[in-house]
Enzyme design. Structure first.
Site, PDB file in Angstrom:
ATOM      1  N   LYS A  18      23.843  -5.353 -22.293  1.00 24.09           N
ATOM      2  CA  LYS A  18      22.878  -5.945 -23.235  1.00 24.09           C
ATOM      3  C   LYS A  18      23.432  -7.250 -23.786  1.00 24.09           C
ATOM      4  CE  LYS A  18      25.194  -5.141 -27.272  1.00 24.09           C
ATOM      5  NZ  LYS A  18      25.780  -6.211 -28.077  1.00 24.09           N
ATOM      6  N   PRO A 114      31.630  -6.665 -18.555  1.00 21.59           N
ATOM      7  CA  PRO A 114      32.964  -6.958 -19.083  1.00 21.59           C
ATOM      8  C   PRO A 114      33.379  -5.991 -20.186  1.00 21.59           C
ATOM      9  CG  PRO A 114      31.421  -8.743 -19.588  1.00 21.59           C
ATOM     10  CD  PRO A 114      30.699  -7.787 -18.708  1.00 21.59           C
ATOM     11  N   ALA A 116      35.178  -5.176 -23.747  1.00 24.55           N
ATOM     12  CA  ALA A 116      35.372  -5.880 -25.026  1.00 24.55           C
ATOM     13  C   ALA A 116      34.749  -7.277 -24.973  1.00 24.55           C
ATOM     14  CB  ALA A 116      36.856  -5.960 -25.402  1.00 24.55           C
ATOM     15  N   ALA A 120      28.308  -4.367 -24.747  1.00 23.04           N
ATOM     16  CA  ALA A 120      28.130  -2.913 -24.881  1.00 23.04           C
ATOM     17  C   ALA A 120      28.443  -2.143 -23.599  1.00 23.04           C
ATOM     18  CB  ALA A 120      26.721  -2.580 -25.387  1.00 23.04           C
ATOM     19  N   GLY A 122      31.042  -0.192 -22.815  1.00 20.22           N
ATOM     20  CA  GLY A 122      31.477   1.190 -23.073  1.00 20.22           C
ATOM     21  C   GLY A 122      30.308   2.058 -23.491  1.00 20.22           C
ATOM     22  N   SER A 123      29.437   1.507 -24.321  1.00 17.98           N
ATOM     23  CA  SER A 123      28.247   2.248 -24.770  1.00 17.98           C
ATOM     24  C   SER A 123      27.320   2.513 -23.588  1.00 17.98           C
ATOM     25  CB  SER A 123      27.486   1.435 -25.821  1.00 17.98           C
ATOM     26  OG  SER A 123      28.297   1.200 -26.931  1.00 17.98           O
ATOM     27  N   ALA A 124      27.200   1.527 -22.697  1.00 19.40           N
ATOM     28  CA  ALA A 124      26.355   1.690 -21.509  1.00 19.40           C
ATOM     29  C   ALA A 124      26.863   2.848 -20.656  1.00 19.40           C
ATOM     30  CB  ALA A 124      26.342   0.395 -20.694  1.00 19.40           C
ATOM     31  N   ASP A 156      25.496   1.268 -30.137  1.00 21.30           N
ATOM     32  CA  ASP A 156      24.718   0.611 -29.076  1.00 21.30           C
ATOM     33  C   ASP A 156      24.262   1.572 -27.972  1.00 21.30           C
ATOM     34  OD1 ASP A 156      25.036  -1.894 -30.283  1.00 21.30           O
ATOM     35  OD2 ASP A 156      26.885  -2.319 -29.174  1.00 21.30           O
TER      36      ASP A 156
END
Ligand code: C5P
Length: 321
Positions: A18, A114, A116, A120, A122-124, A156
């Protein structure tokens, strides 16, 4: 990508990155989070997440950013798998005790978003894992439960389930679709210096400590631009209140924004807490020109072209042959 040959039953879910077209940061709340008004926009840069039944919980990360992802118990995708397993086991009916299919899985993440980077990633992956486990176990988890699990994993994750273009409120976890028209072309300028989200919010607080911070609200200019589908208007309405804070922590963000705008982008904005910068362009041709110019300038570690909006986390058709 070539199809995978495997005998184990597995489910693969594709999930988008996102960007934030608008990120208005309100006051810091007693729980440490900030009240937000944001416009999320899912773009065509994807991670693929596969879950396979296994003897124990685990995760493997493949692809360009794999070495940057933690693979211990703190990996958000593994936490997502364990969370939905507990939920599925609780709600199961007609299954003998101890025979729930919601057992350990191995999560394999093919990473293109990417780490960090403010997109988002990690959230994805956590959102994708929820959907993948649900499909693997045939759990048919209802939407409210999925949303509840998502918000326990991060601010997220709810949007990554939904995708499209959406307005986020609360700490970002309350998501409703935005009235939008059109498809947009973006050029993403990435940096190999990761920014910590808490550090960026903290710096934002420091920079405005002498100012009263009003409750955040979507801006009329952004809402009108989205309704009209006018890329020029959208470019002018892009806004991120974390941008100054990110520039303080990583001045390269400023150079990147300057360079992209000098090269003719319709608008540029920090994505989330950065350091990725998203540039809006007219069409695919201008996207290519800007990508070449940004690459040549050396301001970004990597440059990608993408479009939005795209769908949220979704199961890929069977790839076994
Ligand atoms: O929810 P998530 O784990 O993605 O948030 C990471 C960190 O970002 C939080 O611990 C908090 O420091 C900061 N944050 C915030 N306000 C938000 C969202 C995140 O301060 N609305």
């Amino acid at each position: 990508m070539s199809p995978r040959v495997t005998d184990a039953p597995s489910v693969t879910v594709r999930v988008p990155a996102k960007i934030n077209l608008e990120l208005i940061v309100g006051p810091r709340r007693p729980d440490g989070y900030h009240e937000l008004s944001t416009v999320f926009h899912a773009v065509s840069l994807f991670d693929d997440v596969r879950v396979t039944p296994a003897a124990d919980w685990g995760v493997t990360v493949e692809g360009p950013f794999s070495h940057l992802v933690p693979t211990g118990d703190d990996n958000l995708a593994v936490r997502a798998a364990q969370l939905i397993a507990a939920s599925a086991a609780l709600t199961e009916t007609g299954t003998a005790p101890g025979t729930s299919p919601a057992g350990p899985v191995h999560v394999t993440i093919r990473k293109h978003i990417p780490v960090a980077g403010g997109m988002a990633g990690g959230s994805a992956d956590a959102a994708a894992t929820l959907i993948a486990c649900d499909a693997l176990w045939g759990a048919a988890t209802d939407r409210d439960t999925l949303d509840d699990l998502a918000q326990r994993l991060g601010s997220d994750v709810n949007f990554a389930l939904q995708g499209g273009t959406a307005i986020g409120s609360g700490r970002g976890e309350r998501v409703v679709p935005a009235l939008t028209r059109g498809r947009y072309h973006w050029v993403l300028a990435m940096s190999d210096i990761g920014l910590s989200t808490p550090d960026v919010f903290h710096m934002c607080d420091r920079l405005r400590r002498d100012r009263a911070v009003p409750p955040p609200q979507p801006s009329p200019a952004m809402m009108a631009a989205l309704r009209s589908g006018d890329a020029m208007a959208l470019g002018a309405a892009l806004r991120n209140d974390l941008q100054s804070a990110a520039m303080h922590l990583h001045p390269g963000v400023y150079d990147t924004l300057e360079t992209g705008m000098e090269c003719g982008a319709l608008g540029g904005v920090l994505s989330g807490s950065g350091p990725t910068v998203a540039f809006l362009v007219r069409d695919a041709e201008q996207a290519l020109d800007l990508a070449v110019a940004l690459t040549a300038s050396g301001v970004a570690s990597d440059v990608r072209r993408c479009t939005g909006p795209v769908h949220g986390a979704h199961v890929l058709p069977e790839t076994r042959v």
